[in-house]
Design a protein around this motif. Sequence first.
Motif, PDB file in Angstrom:
ATOM      1  N   ASP A 282       0.717  -1.340  -0.021  1.00 31.82           N
ATOM      2  CA  ASP A 282      -0.155   0.169  -0.101  1.00 31.82           C
ATOM      3  C   ASP A 282       0.926   1.267  -0.185  1.00 31.82           C
ATOM      4  O   ASP A 282       0.241   2.301  -0.603  1.00 31.82           O
ATOM      5  N   SER A 283       1.939   1.300   0.515  1.00 33.12           N
ATOM      6  CA  SER A 283       3.013   2.213   0.578  1.00 33.12           C
ATOM      7  C   SER A 283       4.503   1.812   0.494  1.00 33.12           C
ATOM      8  O   SER A 283       4.694   0.653   0.886  1.00 33.12           O
ATOM      9  N   VAL A 284       5.339   2.686   0.181  1.00 37.83           N
ATOM     10  CA  VAL A 284       6.810   2.262   0.205  1.00 37.83           C
ATOM     11  C   VAL A 284       7.441   3.669   0.750  1.00 37.83           C
ATOM     12  O   VAL A 284       7.103   4.909   0.771  1.00 37.83           O
ATOM     13  N   ILE A 285       8.466   3.207   1.528  1.00 39.57           N
ATOM     14  CA  ILE A 285       9.343   4.249   1.957  1.00 39.57           C
ATOM     15  C   ILE A 285      10.629   4.185   1.596  1.00 39.57           C
ATOM     16  O   ILE A 285      11.425   3.212   1.433  1.00 39.57           O
ATOM     17  N   ILE A 286      11.057   5.375   1.078  1.00 39.69           N
ATOM     18  CA  ILE A 286      12.228   5.668   0.181  1.00 39.69           C
ATOM     19  C   ILE A 286      13.180   6.693   0.948  1.00 39.69           C
ATOM     20  O   ILE A 286      12.316   7.441   1.812  1.00 39.69           O
ATOM     21  N   GLY A 287      14.433   6.425   0.585  1.00 39.04           N
ATOM     22  CA  GLY A 287      15.183   7.566   1.434  1.00 39.04           C
ATOM     23  C   GLY A 287      16.483   7.498   0.834  1.00 39.04           C
ATOM     24  O   GLY A 287      17.143   6.860   0.282  1.00 39.04           O
ATOM     25  N   SER A 288      17.339   8.259   1.874  1.00 38.76           N
ATOM     26  CA  SER A 288      18.733   8.369   1.594  1.00 38.76           C
ATOM     27  C   SER A 288      19.465   8.988   2.764  1.00 38.76           C
ATOM     28  O   SER A 288      18.661   9.456   3.780  1.00 38.76           O
TER      29      SER A 288
ATOM     30  N   ILE B 175      19.761  11.563   7.862  1.00 42.35           N
ATOM     31  CA  ILE B 175      18.849  10.515   7.026  1.00 42.35           C
ATOM     32  C   ILE B 175      17.423  11.155   6.506  1.00 42.35           C
ATOM     33  O   ILE B 175      16.924  11.857   7.478  1.00 42.35           O
ATOM     34  N   ASN B 176      17.018  11.295   5.366  1.00 42.85           N
ATOM     35  CA  ASN B 176      16.068  11.551   4.759  1.00 42.85           C
ATOM     36  C   ASN B 176      15.047  10.367   4.415  1.00 42.85           C
ATOM     37  O   ASN B 176      15.490   9.340   3.987  1.00 42.85           O
ATOM     38  N   ALA B 177      13.874  10.713   4.688  1.00 45.59           N
ATOM     39  CA  ALA B 177      12.794   9.380   4.220  1.00 45.59           C
ATOM     40  C   ALA B 177      11.472  10.192   3.590  1.00 45.59           C
ATOM     41  O   ALA B 177      11.210  11.197   4.160  1.00 45.59           O
ATOM     42  N   ARG B 178      10.742   9.421   2.924  1.00 41.56           N
ATOM     43  CA  ARG B 178       9.398   9.977   2.213  1.00 41.56           C
ATOM     44  C   ARG B 178       8.770   8.686   2.279  1.00 41.56           C
ATOM     45  O   ARG B 178       9.118   7.595   1.806  1.00 41.56           O
TER      46      ARG B 178
ATOM     47  N   LEU C 139      13.317   8.218  13.418  1.00 40.35           N
ATOM     48  CA  LEU C 139      12.623   8.558  12.059  1.00 40.35           C
ATOM     49  C   LEU C 139      11.292   7.527  11.787  1.00 40.35           C
ATOM     50  O   LEU C 139      10.671   7.884  11.210  1.00 40.35           O
ATOM     51  N   ALA C 140      11.703   6.408  12.339  1.00 43.80           N
ATOM     52  CA  ALA C 140      10.623   5.302  12.118  1.00 43.80           C
ATOM     53  C   ALA C 140       9.268   5.881  12.892  1.00 43.80           C
ATOM     54  O   ALA C 140       8.234   5.705  12.204  1.00 43.80           O
ATOM     55  N   TRP C 141       9.479   6.414  14.057  1.00 43.91           N
ATOM     56  CA  TRP C 141       8.629   6.816  14.908  1.00 43.91           C
ATOM     57  C   TRP C 141       7.641   8.068  14.090  1.00 43.91           C
ATOM     58  O   TRP C 141       6.535   8.022  13.830  1.00 43.91           O
TER      59      TRP C 141
END
Length: 550
Positions: free
Chosen positions: A117-123, A133-136, A165-167
Motif C-alpha cells: 500500500d505504501s513504500v518508504i524510500i530514502g537516502s 537521514i531523509n525519508a519519504r 525516524l521510524a516513529w
Amino acid sequence: MKLPACFRLLALATALGIPLYTPAQQPAASAEALAADPSPRGHLILVLPFENHSTQPNVDWMSESMPEVMNRRLDSAGFLAISREDRLYALDHLGLPPNFRPSRASTIRLAQNLDADSVIIGSYSSDGKRITINARILDITSLKLNPPVEEQVDLPRLLDGINSLAWRLVRQIDPAYSVAEQTFVAADAKLPLSAFENYIRGLVEDAPAERIKHLQEAVRLDPTYAQAWLALGKLYFINQQFELAAAALDKVPRTDPGALHAAFDRGLASFYTGNYPRAEEAFGFVATQLPLSEVINNQGVAASRRNQDAAPLFQRAIDSDPKDPDYHFNLALALRRRNDIPGAMREVGECLKLRPQDSEAQALLVTLQGAASGGAAKTNASLATGAADSNSAGPLERIKRNYNESAFRQAAYEIDQMQAMKLETLPPAARAAAFASTGVRYLNNGLLLEAERQFQDALQADSTNEAAHAGLAQIRERSGDSDGARLQAQQSLQLKPNVDAHLVLARLDLQANQLSSAAGEVSQALKLEPRNAAALGLRQALQSRGQQVP
C-alpha cells in the motif's frame, strides 16, 4: 503477497478459539471489510534500502540497516512490513538484481508486485561524525509522495536516529498513533552498534563464509541478539550444518517475534539429524501459536518417526488444507500402521486424485490392494508392525521443508485482526482489561513498543484502567522518562492501589536518593503483596543503605 485462502483462516480461527461471530450471532467484520477499512492499520508497507549520498563507501552497509530496523518497528506498531526476503524475491521475479536501485516507475511496479500500500524510500549522508537521514512515504494508491522527514544524529547514535525516524513515519501514516517516540528509541537501546553493523554485513555480504563470520561476531558482541542468532541459524541450515543450525536457532527466545521461524527451522534441523523428539517439540511449539497445516503435518511426521500414532495430526492438516496430496499420503501411512486398510486406501486415492503421477502413492495403493484382497502373510506382518518405520524399506511420511515466512506472518497478522474483532464485542471495561493483560505479557517479555500499544488501546477503551497506567509507568521508567513514569504511576494509584505503580515510584525515589519516600512506597507495596519479590528486593536495598522500611 496474497491473502491465505479463507478456509485456512477459518481453520486457524477455530484452532485458536477465535469466534467469527459476536455473542448476538451478528457476523463480525470480514477480511474484505477490514481491507476496505480506511484506517491506516493493516497497510502493507515496503521499505527500500536507503541510498548512500555520501562519498564514504565504508557506510554502504547502512543502506540495508534502514529497512531492517524500520520493518521491526512497523510490525510492532501494528502494520505489516514486507520482509527483505520478499523484496529480494520480487526483484528476482522481475529479473532485477538484489542491489538494484529502482526509479520511481520501477518502485511502483515493485510495490504493486508485492501488493504494498505504501513504500518508504530514502537516502543518507555522513561526514564521518554525523549522519543525516531523509525519508519519504509513497502512497501507491494515490501515487502521492508525502512530505520528507529528516533526522540528524551522531554516528554512534545511528540506531536512535533510525528509530526516531521510524516513529515520525508511523505518525505520518497514522496521526492518531499514541506510542511515545522514546519507546521506539528504547527498543534498541541495549544493542551495541558494532553488533548491529556485523549483523547487517552478515545479511548483505556475497560470500557465505563472510556472512557467517560477521554473524558469529554479532552474537559474540551481543549473546542475546536474537535476530543475529536467527540469521546465523538459517545460514547454517542452508549449508546443511544441521547441528550448528539447531544450536543457533535454540538461542532465539520463545518470546521473540522471530521465535516461530526459528522453531520451524530448528524442527527441520533436528529432524534431519534424527532427533525426532526435539523436532516434534519444536513443531509443536509453532503449532500452539500458529496452527498452519505445514506445521501440524511436520509435527505428525516427527511423531511417526517415534512410532507414535500421528493420524489425528495428519487429519488436522487435511482439515486445514484438503488440497495438499502429501497430507493424504501421510494419513494413509498412519492408517496403515493401525491396520485400517480401507481407510488407508481411501487416503491414497485422494492423494492420487490430486497428483495422478505420484509413483510412490501408486505403489502404496497396489500394496494396500494386495493386503485388502488377502495378500501374503509377509505383507500382512509388515502392515501389522508398521512398514513406515524409519528402518523399513517402505515409504516414509513426507515433511514440508519450506518455511513460507510471508504466509506465516500474514496468517499471524490476520489472527490478530480476528482477535481484535472479538475484543470489539466486549464492554469497554472488559476490553481494556484484555488489552492491559496482553500489554503486561509483552512488557514481561521486554517488548516495550508492543506493550505500550496495548496499554494505550486499553486506556482508549477505558481511561480508568489502573493496570494500563501502571504498565505505561514501567515503560516510561525503562525508556528513561522519569517524569512520565512518575505521572503515570501516580495516575494509576489514584484509580486503585497496586504494587506495580508503588514499585515504579519506589525505584524512581531510590534513584533520586529520596530514601524515606522510597521506603514509604515499598511499605505500601508490601501491604498489598507481602511476598512480592521485587518489593522485598527493594526493601533489602534500602536497608543496606541504612533506611528502614515501615
